[in-house]
Design an enzyme around this catalytic site. Structure first.
Site, PDB file in Angstrom:
ATOM      1  N   ARG A 213       0.833  -1.160  -0.124  1.00 17.62           N
ATOM      2  CA  ARG A 213       0.138  -0.037   0.044  1.00 17.62           C
ATOM      3  C   ARG A 213       0.942   1.325  -0.040  1.00 17.62           C
ATOM      4  O   ARG A 213       0.525   2.173  -0.816  1.00 17.62           O
ATOM      5  CB  ARG A 213      -0.982  -0.167   1.363  1.00 17.62           C
ATOM      6  CG  ARG A 213      -2.106  -0.994   0.997  1.00 17.62           C
ATOM      7  CD  ARG A 213      -3.106  -0.818   2.277  1.00 17.62           C
ATOM      8  NE  ARG A 213      -2.871  -1.548   3.083  1.00 17.62           N
ATOM      9  CZ  ARG A 213      -3.357  -2.712   3.495  1.00 17.62           C
ATOM     10  NH1 ARG A 213      -4.266  -3.279   2.932  1.00 17.62           N
ATOM     11  NH2 ARG A 213      -2.962  -3.245   4.889  1.00 17.62           N
ATOM     12  N   ASP A 251     -16.097  -2.343  -4.782  1.00 15.70           N
ATOM     13  CA  ASP A 251     -16.238  -3.662  -3.898  1.00 15.70           C
ATOM     14  C   ASP A 251     -17.749  -3.958  -3.953  1.00 15.70           C
ATOM     15  O   ASP A 251     -18.500  -3.216  -4.139  1.00 15.70           O
ATOM     16  CB  ASP A 251     -15.644  -3.403  -2.493  1.00 15.70           C
ATOM     17  CG  ASP A 251     -15.380  -4.895  -2.116  1.00 15.70           C
ATOM     18  OD1 ASP A 251     -14.250  -5.299  -2.137  1.00 15.70           O
ATOM     19  OD2 ASP A 251     -16.219  -5.435  -1.569  1.00 15.70           O
ATOM     20  N   ASP A 300      -6.594  -6.171  -6.200  1.00 16.74           N
ATOM     21  CA  ASP A 300      -6.151  -6.931  -5.201  1.00 16.74           C
ATOM     22  C   ASP A 300      -7.264  -7.938  -4.714  1.00 16.74           C
ATOM     23  O   ASP A 300      -7.902  -7.600  -3.840  1.00 16.74           O
ATOM     24  CB  ASP A 300      -5.603  -6.018  -3.889  1.00 16.74           C
ATOM     25  CG  ASP A 300      -5.331  -6.896  -2.876  1.00 16.74           C
ATOM     26  OD1 ASP A 300      -4.882  -7.920  -2.878  1.00 16.74           O
ATOM     27  OD2 ASP A 300      -5.522  -6.421  -1.728  1.00 16.74           O
ATOM     28  N   CYS A 340      -3.362 -13.646  -3.449  1.00 12.49           N
ATOM     29  CA  CYS A 340      -2.941 -14.025  -1.924  1.00 12.49           C
ATOM     30  C   CYS A 340      -3.486 -15.807  -2.045  1.00 12.49           C
ATOM     31  O   CYS A 340      -3.607 -16.530  -0.762  1.00 12.49           O
ATOM     32  CB  CYS A 340      -3.996 -13.441  -0.853  1.00 12.49           C
ATOM     33  SG  CYS A 340      -5.718 -13.769  -1.275  1.00 12.49           S
TER      34      CYS A 340
END
Length: 396
Positions: A213, A251, A300, A340
């Site tokens: 970040r 989102d 991300d 991830c």
């Protein structure tokens, strides 16, 4: 813990990995006799080679693929009892050297000598996740050691990870100490955020992306920024604070975006930020049909590959995401893309990013190839646990 230690021996010739530092012994490496099979799951055992050579103390579960998880190379019962507090003190010393102030991942499983245990610290509030039956049985010792080490005001047990089901453990979330009736504040890189540690993803915040970040924020001055899978606004608000002209955060979670909006207000960047509730792929397709392009695009996503059976579909997902995101980057701008997924290695991820850029007809250069922040250390014998992969690419 029990007053005595049972002995579990490895099969003849199967001890070398553990002897030379690997923290796991698999079930097919254990002399799995009737006595071993009868041991209660998660008990503390003395691990030995077939010859009787001591290998250390471990949590043992005869019913799982990873049957023994080494705790310490000591062999005494006293070493087992002292282990949690000693590892917590060592982990606290390291974190405060890395990130003074009390906001970090305090315990990162095997790399901190406490296999299967996650502890995230939010100042005076701590989130604990025990992903093995051994650590679950040790929770009283863990909570007592936390009280002695960091004296938290409140502790939330985030025992809702799917990893627990592999150990035969129930899923639960409960407050073990104090009260947590509102989002907690996170302080990171000079910014203030709000995290929902009771019902948010993982333990409520992704400390692993802290340094990434900061790297993205360093590119944001005067920029138009798009943050895809924004969650609680970590990248978006950091970019706004760093001088971005405008930030769009996307989102699908209404709750996450509401926290992000509140965090924007905490940092006095509300006027720069716009929060959009949408499915990311669909929103990227919509934006591609407009004239709007961005100087910095962040992608991300949550894990696309949650098990090995999802690998091929997940690879296609990372390729598609890169293609869609790259189309939205203005010439000379920057794309940050991350994975991830434990089951996607670094080379595979890089390959899919490269293919996605090709699909978008974009060329450029990789400026940063990184992983998790150092409060998520990697055990030297478990390189596969370096789960986070990320690239910053400048596109022509």
């Amino acid at each position: 813990m029990t007053d005595t230690l049972a002995v579990v021996r490895l099969a003849p010739g199967r001890h070398k990995r553990v002897k030379y530092g690997h923290p796991w012994a698999y079930s097919n490496e254990i002399a799995m006799d009737a006595a071993a099979k009868a041991l209660p799951p998660g008990g503390v055992v003395r691990l030995e080679a077939a010859s009787g050579e001591p290998l250390g103390i471990a949590h043992f579960n005869a019913h799982t693929l990873i049957a023994a998880r080494v705790l310490t190379r000591g062999t005494s019962l006293e070493a087992a009892h002292a282990h949690v507090a000693a590892r917590l003190r060592a982990a606290l010393s390291l974190r405060e050297r890395l990130y003074p102030g009390g906001f970090y991942r305090l315990i990162h499983a095997e790399a901190d000598g406490l296999p299967g245990l996650i502890v995230d610290r939010y100042g005076e509030v701590v989130a604990v996740q025990a992903n093995t039956v051994g650590m679950d049985r040790w929770l009283p010792e863990i909570l007592a050691a936390l009280d002695a080490t960091v004296a938290p005001r409140a502790v939330v047990l985030r025992n809702d990870s799917p990893a627990r089901t592999l150990e035969g453990l129930a899923l639960e979330v409960r407050v073990a100490k104090g009260a947590v009736d509102a989002p907690v504040e996170v302080r990171e890189n000079g910014a203030r955020f709000l995290a929902d540690i009771a019902t948010g993803q993982k333990t409520g915040w992704f400390f692993d992306q802290r340094d990434n970040r900061a790297a993205v924020a360093a590119l944001a001055a005067g920029a138009r920024v798009l943050d895809l899978y924004s969650y609680a606004g970590g990248f978006a608000i950091a970019a706004a604070r760093a001088g971005a002209n405008s930030v769009v955060a996307v989102d699908r979670s209404e709750g996450a975006l509401a926290l992000a909006e509140r965090s924007a207000a905490l940092n006095d960047v509300t006027a720069k930020c716009r929060f959009v509730r949408a499915e990311v792929f669909a929103e990227c397709e919509r934006l591609a049909g407009t004239d709007e392009r961005f100087d910095v695009v962040v992608a991300d996503p949550p894990a696309f590959v949650k098990s090995r059976k999802d690998l091929e579909a997940g690879k296609r997902g990372y390729r598609k995401l890169t293609r869609l995101a790259a189309r939205l980057v203005a010439p000379g701008g920057f794309l940050f893309v991350a994975s991830c997924s434990h089951n996607v290695d670094r080379a595979t991820f890089a390959e899919q990013v490269s293919h996605g850029l090709d699909d978008a007809g974009r060329v450029g250069r990789i400026l940063r190839d990184s992983g998790a922040a150092p409060d998520h250390p990697v055990h030297p014998h478990l390189p596969e646990s370096a789960y986070l992969k990320a690239q910053i690419v400048q596109l022509d």
